[in-house]
Design an enzyme around this catalytic site. Structure first.
Site, PDB file in Angstrom:
ATOM      1  N   HIS A  32      -3.423 -11.525 -13.033  1.00 45.56           N
ATOM      2  CA  HIS A  32      -4.811 -11.502 -12.283  1.00 45.56           C
ATOM      3  C   HIS A  32      -5.804 -11.852 -13.390  1.00 45.56           C
ATOM      4  CE1 HIS A  32      -8.172 -10.025  -9.672  1.00 45.56           C
ATOM      5  NE2 HIS A  32      -8.575  -9.850 -10.960  1.00 45.56           N
TER       6      HIS A  32
ATOM      7  N   ASP B 198      -1.867 -13.086  -0.468  1.00 46.86           N
ATOM      8  CA  ASP B 198      -2.597 -12.029  -1.117  1.00 46.86           C
ATOM      9  C   ASP B 198      -2.999 -10.911  -0.026  1.00 46.86           C
ATOM     10  OD1 ASP B 198      -3.888 -10.249  -2.982  1.00 46.86           O
ATOM     11  OD2 ASP B 198      -5.540 -11.525  -3.554  1.00 46.86           O
TER      12      ASP B 198
ATOM     13  N   ARG C  32       0.874  -1.312   0.051  1.00 46.07           N
ATOM     14  CA  ARG C  32      -0.132  -0.211   0.038  1.00 46.07           C
ATOM     15  C   ARG C  32       0.699   1.138  -0.320  1.00 46.07           C
ATOM     16  NH1 ARG C  32      -4.085  -2.646  -2.277  1.00 46.07           N
ATOM     17  NH2 ARG C  32      -5.414  -3.716  -0.470  1.00 46.07           N
TER      18      ARG C  32
ATOM     19  N   ASN D 112       0.160  -2.232  -7.621  1.00 47.35           N
ATOM     20  CA  ASN D 112      -1.097  -1.307  -7.775  1.00 47.35           C
ATOM     21  C   ASN D 112      -0.989  -0.367  -6.525  1.00 47.35           C
ATOM     22  OD1 ASN D 112      -1.454  -3.449  -5.875  1.00 47.35           O
ATOM     23  ND2 ASN D 112      -3.830  -3.204  -5.928  1.00 47.35           N
TER      24      ASN D 112
ATOM     25  N   HIS E 191      -3.739 -16.313  -7.371  1.00 43.33           N
ATOM     26  CA  HIS E 191      -4.884 -16.680  -6.721  1.00 43.33           C
ATOM     27  C   HIS E 191      -6.058 -17.325  -7.623  1.00 43.33           C
ATOM     28  CE1 HIS E 191      -5.702 -12.817  -8.566  1.00 43.33           C
ATOM     29  NE2 HIS E 191      -5.464 -12.118  -7.480  1.00 43.33           N
TER      30      HIS E 191
HETATM   31 ZN   LIG Z   1      -3.718  -9.309  -4.731  1.00 43.97          ZN
END
Ligand SMILES: [Zn+2]
Length: 423
Positions: free
Chosen positions: A178, A304, A64, A94, A231
């Site tokens: 993803h 994750d 983050r 991200n 994932h």
């Molecule tokens: Zn993730």
């Protein structure tokens, strides 16, 4: 300073059997592993009843920072990792701004070096993760990025992804996907099925993930790139990867503990700590994922770890953000649900959550053996972990395990000759 970890049970990736031994450590190295080691002047730590296992490495972590330091910082993320027995992480791209330049790669790695763990980072595939223009992949690699991903969104443009894979192949970087078709997922907040229909919530169908996954596998086959699927949550998806591996596609994949432990019925109470993307699927999917973890189709386990503020997660289910924290709960939850019940052994954890994730980036694993690096966990299977606000070091508490108790406790974490956790 010498430390003797006396009378522990050593776990390794090679065998489900644990080996009773003492471990002697000095200056960050393991001087000896064996029975009744004598070491004058060493501090003796009684490890009777404890498991000693190589420290974990988590390649899917949302730290983050920069941009959302109210949720987590690289410093608090590292503390959370240590609390869960994890001594190496790969930050995802991200952030805000996205990690899509060599300067940003250097900046987060600089912050990472101030922590007590190994902080690595991914770089974005496309600028701003917008699927419009490639990010400077070679420059980011030169600055230290070890993976590229637009995580949490796919590269929607197949031609752009193809070119990105060619760059990734030429720079020998894994490209992580993803998988999601945005038109199929649009408006969805949970798995599309009987539960979403009865709750009246928008659904994300399994095929949204599976169609994108098939596209990415085919492109990896075509380009020869190293593809890593993040994932995986569905039975059809993991079966497609199993087939692709047999066909020689250079693909690796990961499973997150929540996709093994929970299913879409957990959303029944509208608890936003069960909202993640990909969503919790069906019990049949859970069973297929567990089987794939045991048979080795899954290369790695990742948390994750996705911290969000209480304010955001207290929103209604449809509006709350996707994602839960996981660094601190991953190991105890896998121990409590699987190892303690004999579903699989410690060797699986060592292989899939310590050794293989490091090998994926050509780092050396950290087995507990004479002459090796001392980077291990002392885990007490007889104690418990209760995930209170106080216990957790992450800035965020968005976990389904909040205030719950699991069997097993990470008691000590050793890295670089230092006990970076001891309780
Ligand atoms: Zn993730």
């Amino acid at each position: 300073m010498k430390r003797l970890y006396r009378n522990g049970q050593i776990a390794s990736e090679d065998s489900p059997k644990l080996t009773a031994a003492d471990v002697l450590v000095e200056d960050g190295r393991i001087l000896g592993v064996g029975l009744r080691i004598q070491a004058e002047g060493a501090e003796v730590i009684d490890c009777t009843g404890r498991i000693l296992l190589p420290a974990l490495f988590d390649l899917h972590v949302h730290a983050r920072e920069p941009g959302s330091e109210n949720k987590e910082t690289i410093a608090t993320c590292a503390e959370a990792a240590i609390n869960g027995g994890i001594t190496g992480i790969v930050m995802q791209s991200n952030t805000s701004p996205a990690i899509d330049t060599s300067g940003l790669v250097r900046a987060v790695l600089d912050l990472g070096r101030k922590t007590k763990i190994a902080v690595h980072t991914a770089g974005a595939i496309t600028k701003g993760r917008k699927s419009e223009e490639l990010a400077p992949i070679g420059a980011m690699k030169a600055a230290g990025a070890i993976m590229i991903t637009d995580n949490d969104v796919p590269v929607h443009n197949a031609q752009l992804l193809r070119i990105a894979m060619e760059y990734a192949r030429n720079f020998d970087l894994p490209l992580a996907s993803h998988c999601e078709v945005k038109e199929l997922s649009a408006g969805g907040v949970m798995h599309e099925g009987s539960v979403s229909y009865s709750l009246g919530l928008g659904g994300i169908p399994a095929c949204s993930e599976e169609i994108c996954l098939e596209r990415d596998l085919r492109l990896a086959q075509f380009t020869g790139a190293r593809l890593h699927i993040q994932h995986v949550s569905t039975k059809i998806g993991i079966n497609a990867i199993r087939r692709a591996k047999k066909d020689g596609v250079r693909v690796t994949c990961e499973v997150a503990p929540h996709h093994l432990l929970f299913d879409h019925t957990h959303v029944g109470s509208y608890d936003t700590n069960y909202k993640m993307n990909p969503p919790l699927r069906t019990p049949e999917d859970n069973a297929a994922l567990l089987e794939a973890l045991i048979d080795g189709t899954f290369d790695v386990i990742t948390s994750d770890h996705a911290p969000h503020t209480e304010f955001e997660k207290n929103n209604d289910f449809a509006s709350a953000p996707f994602g839960i924290t996981g660094l601190e709960t991953a190991l105890p939850s896998l121990f409590d649900h699987f190892i303690s019940k004999g579903v699989f052994g410690w060797d699986l954890i060592v292989k899939r959550y310590s050794a293989e994730p490091r090998r994926l980036f050509k780092f050396d694993p950290v087995p507990i053996q004479k002459g090796g690096t001392a980077e291990f966990i002392v885990f007490n299977p007889a104690a418990t972990s209760t995930f209170t606000r106080d216990f957790m070091k992450s800035k965020s508490i968005n976990t389904p395990f909040l205030n719950k108790t699991l069997q097993g406790l990470v008691e000590r974490v050793i890295r670089n000759g230092e006990e970076i956790l001891s309780r």
